[in-house]
Each structure stands twice: as structure tokens, then as C-alpha cells.
Design an enzyme around this catalytic site. Structure first.
Site, PDB file in Angstrom:
ATOM      1  N   GLN A  71       0.829  -1.206   0.000  1.00 47.14           N
ATOM      2  CA  GLN A  71       0.000   0.000   0.000  1.00 47.14           C
ATOM      3  C   GLN A  71       0.865   1.258   0.000  1.00 47.14           C
ATOM      4  OE1 GLN A  71      -2.974  -0.207   3.101  1.00 47.14           O
ATOM      5  NE2 GLN A  71      -3.805  -2.120   2.305  1.00 47.14           N
ATOM      6  N   LYS A 119       1.894   2.892  -2.670  1.00 49.23           N
ATOM      7  CA  LYS A 119       2.829   2.915  -3.800  1.00 49.23           C
ATOM      8  C   LYS A 119       2.119   3.153  -5.132  1.00 49.23           C
ATOM      9  CE  LYS A 119       5.787  -0.197  -1.259  1.00 49.23           C
ATOM     10  NZ  LYS A 119       6.595  -1.378  -1.193  1.00 49.23           N
ATOM     11  N   TYR A 123     -12.346   5.338  -5.964  1.00 49.80           N
ATOM     12  CA  TYR A 123     -13.379   4.959  -6.927  1.00 49.80           C
ATOM     13  C   TYR A 123     -13.940   6.181  -7.649  1.00 49.80           C
ATOM     14  CZ  TYR A 123     -13.224   0.329  -4.784  1.00 49.80           C
ATOM     15  OH  TYR A 123     -12.821  -0.892  -4.317  1.00 49.80           O
ATOM     16  N   ARG A 142     -12.366   8.918  -8.366  1.00 47.84           N
ATOM     17  CA  ARG A 142     -11.364   9.341  -9.352  1.00 47.84           C
ATOM     18  C   ARG A 142     -11.481   8.544 -10.646  1.00 47.84           C
ATOM     19  NH1 ARG A 142      -6.205   8.957  -5.907  1.00 47.84           N
ATOM     20  NH2 ARG A 142      -7.497   9.292  -4.125  1.00 47.84           N
TER      21      ARG A 142
END
Length: 152
Positions: free
Chosen positions: A89, A91, A129, A131
Site C-alpha cells: 500500500q 505505492k 473509486y 477518481r
């Protein structure tokens, strides 16, 4: 950039079962063990491992569920139980994997929409979501989670 979406098989099941979300996300999603049990009980679910550069980094389930509505007479395509393992997470992999999953589902099912449900206090996931074009449609699923839909 190599992204692969692979079905859960005997070859990757142990690694899939070893995926976990961070402590503060535990209330939002079931363990992969529960997810795989649910997939056994409901044949519409297709559980998959999400791979980035050859590494297993996440998990999702999806499927075509036979819910009738005016615009989708064959059912609804649902994306469910999507997460990135706690070690990966932060990254940008959530964005990359969600983009790949949307493309995969659109090609696989030739659908006009993708549905998902979410706890209303899962703000980080909601922003992700949104985005990608998912919007709340005013429905609640059978667990009382809010439904989001993306028009393709």
C-alpha cells in the site's frame, strides 16, 4: 509495467491466503479465506490475484450477477473485495490495479456499467473509486453498503 490478473488456483491459493489489509482497514473487508469460501458458495464470484511486476500485491473478486434492470437485461457486473496487501500500500498500486480491473471487466463482459458496494465511512476507497468515475446511485446492497456504479 507488468500487470496480471490471475484466477485463484491450487498454485497460488496459499499466497492469496497470506494477503492482508492494514489494521485500520479490517472492518471494511473480509479476509481472503472468507472471500474464497464465499466464492465456493456462490458460483458467480470469480476470485483473482493481482500481480505487479510478477509479485502478488492484491486480491479482488468479480462476476456477472443475474440482477435484472432496464439497461442491463443480462445482469450486473460487480467488482467486489478489491484490496492491495498491506505491504504494497501507498505505492500507487491501488490506482494501477483498479484501472486494470476496469479494463479487464469491460473486455470480459462487454458491459455498459460496473457496480461495487462500499461502507460509507471508507473515505480513502470512495475517493479512489470516484477518481475512476464511480458514483453513488442511491441504492444499498443486501448488507446495507452504498452502491457505486461506473458508466463505461
Amino acid at each position: 509495467m507488468s500487470i496480471n490478473i490471475k484466477a485463484v488456483t491450487d498454485d497460488n491459493r496459499a499466497a492469496i491466503l497470506d494477503l492482508h489489509v492494514s489494521q485500520n482497514q479490517l472492518s471494511y473487508i473480509e479476509s481472503t479465506k472468507v472471500c474464497l469460501e464465499d466464492a465456493k458458495e456462490c458460483h458467480y464470484y470469480k476470485p483473482v490475484g493481482l500481480y505487479y511486476e510478477g509479485d502478488l500485491v492484491g486480491f479482488a473478486m468479480y462476476g456477472l450477477f443475474p440482477e435484472y434492470d432496464e439497461d442491463n437485461k443480462n445482469g450486473r457486473v460487480w467488482l467486489d473485495r478489491f484490496f492491495i496487501d498491506k505491504h504494497y500500500q501507498g505505492k500507487g498500486l491501488g490506482k494501477k490495479m483498479l484501472k486494470a480491473l476496469i479494463q479487464h471487466l469491460a473486455e470480459l463482459y462487454k458491459c455498459k456499467r460496473i457496480y461495487l458496494s462500499i461502507f460509507e465511512n471508507n473515505i480513502h476507497a470512495i475517493r479512489l473509486y470516484q477518481r475512476f468515475g464511480f458514483q453513488f446511485n442511491g441504492e444499498l446492497d443486501f448488507n446495507g453498503e452504498k452502491v457505486m456504479v461506473k458508466e463505461l
